[in-house]
Design an enzyme around this catalytic site. Structure first.
Site, mmCIF file in Angstrom:
data_model
loop_
_atom_site.group_PDB
_atom_site.id
_atom_site.type_symbol
_atom_site.label_atom_id
_atom_site.label_comp_id
_atom_site.label_asym_id
_atom_site.label_seq_id
_atom_site.Cartn_x
_atom_site.Cartn_y
_atom_site.Cartn_z
ATOM 1 N N GLY A 15 0.772 -1.233 0.000
ATOM 2 C CA GLY A 15 0.000 0.000 0.000
ATOM 3 C C GLY A 15 0.802 1.280 0.000
ATOM 4 C CB ILE A 16 0.162 4.501 1.777
ATOM 5 C CG1 ILE A 16 -1.204 4.810 1.163
ATOM 6 C CG2 ILE A 16 0.938 5.798 2.027
ATOM 7 C CD1 ILE A 16 -2.131 5.580 2.084
ATOM 8 C CG ASP A 57 2.978 -6.296 16.398
ATOM 9 O OD1 ASP A 57 2.430 -5.189 16.181
ATOM 10 O OD2 ASP A 57 2.376 -7.249 16.922
ATOM 11 C CB VAL A 58 3.966 -0.548 15.084
ATOM 12 C CG1 VAL A 58 4.881 -0.438 13.881
ATOM 13 C CG2 VAL A 58 2.514 -0.733 14.672
ATOM 14 C CE1 TYR A 149 -8.083 4.625 10.040
ATOM 15 C CE2 TYR A 149 -9.632 6.228 9.148
ATOM 16 C CZ TYR A 149 -8.419 5.567 9.086
ATOM 17 O OH TYR A 149 -7.548 5.838 8.061
ATOM 18 C CE LYS A 153 -5.048 6.405 10.482
ATOM 19 N NZ LYS A 153 -3.640 6.037 10.214
ATOM 20 C CB VAL A 182 -5.316 5.532 -0.650
ATOM 21 C CG1 VAL A 182 -4.138 5.198 -1.564
ATOM 22 C CG2 VAL A 182 -5.156 6.939 -0.077
ATOM 23 C CB THR A 184 -4.404 0.540 -0.118
ATOM 24 O OG1 THR A 184 -5.446 0.830 0.833
ATOM 25 C CG2 THR A 184 -3.641 1.825 -0.457
#
Length: 251
Positions: A15-16, A57-58, A149, A153, A182, A184
């Site tokens: 993706g992005i 893994d963040v 979500y 953000k 986007v 994706t």
């Protein structure tokens, strides 16, 4: 070609994130790409010797601390940090349990915080740095049907603005990219989810997202990547603390 820097892009296998990693590598930078799955990372790394895969893994603090330290040891200080890893899923508030809320916050917000914190440890030992968080248009306004979500953000954008204020007198900038829908895998998965919930066919389900972009089409990942490159380019040092919309004219 610009002087080569060491960049890190989380969620860099698809993706992005992959589009940004490819763009940075094409400019001559050395790019550590991270993600939870080795397959996409390894496939991306086959494209060029300037992409370096690292499973990370963040949402796991130890994994981020160790992974970034290893990348710095191998390729030098991180001077371009792109916290991109994230998840996107809509759910009505009254159907949102704590598990859903925490998963969204841990990956989208905690993940960005940890990635930036660990990257700054080496970046601030240099005389130049860029932090470019991939947020969303939902970081600037409410996204109907996705309050969790949206909150995650907004938090990312707030983190970026706070850091820009903290480091305003330093040679590091902090900005957020805020794309609308986007093209994706996330849009593909959301299309399937909409189809399952509403009974719409694929074309109509996809149109529910496409039609929200004012120019009537999905944004290309490469369009987002072009904005990231601009923020890393010459004469970008006065662009700081901004939430840059890549949203097809949404105002």
């Amino acid at each position: 070609m610009t002087t080569a820097k060491h960049a890190i892009v989380t969620g860099g296998g698809t993706g992005i994130g992959l589009a940004i990693a490819r763009a940075l590598a094409a400019e001559g930078h050395h790019v550590t790409i991270t993600g939870r799955r080795a397959g996409p990372l390894d496939a991306a790394a086959q494209e060029t010797e300037r992409l370096y895969p690292a499973v990370m893994d963040v949402s796991d603090e130890d994994a981020v601390t160790t992974g970034i330290a290893q990348a710095v040891a191998a390729r030098g200080p991180i001077q371009i940090c792109v916290p991109n890893a994230g998840i996107a899923e809509g759910r009505a508030l009254l159907k949102t349990d704590m598990a859903f809320w925490r998963k969204m916050m841990v990956i989208n917000v905690d993940g960005a915080f940890l990635t930036i914190r660990e990257s700054l440890k080496s970046m601030t030992e240099t005389d130049w740095g860029r932090v470019i968080a991939v947020a969303s248009i939902a970081g600037l306004r409410g996204l109907k049907g996705a309050p969790t979500y949206t909150a995650s953000k907004h938090a990312m954008v707030g983190l970026i603005r706070g850091l820009a204020a903290d480091y305003a007198m330093k040679p590091y900038t902090f900005n957020a990219l805020c794309p609308a829908y986007v093209d994706t895998d996330i849009v593909s998965r959301n299309t399937e989810s909409i189809m399952a919930r509403t009974g719409l066919d694929e074309e109509k389900a996809r149109a529910l997202m496409t039609d929200l972009n004012p120019h009537g089409r999905l944004i290309l990942p490469e369009e987002v990547a072009a904005s990231a490159l601009w923020l890393c380019g010459p004469h970008s040092g006065s662009v700081n603390g901004q939430a840059i919309q890549i949203a097809g004219g949404e105002v």
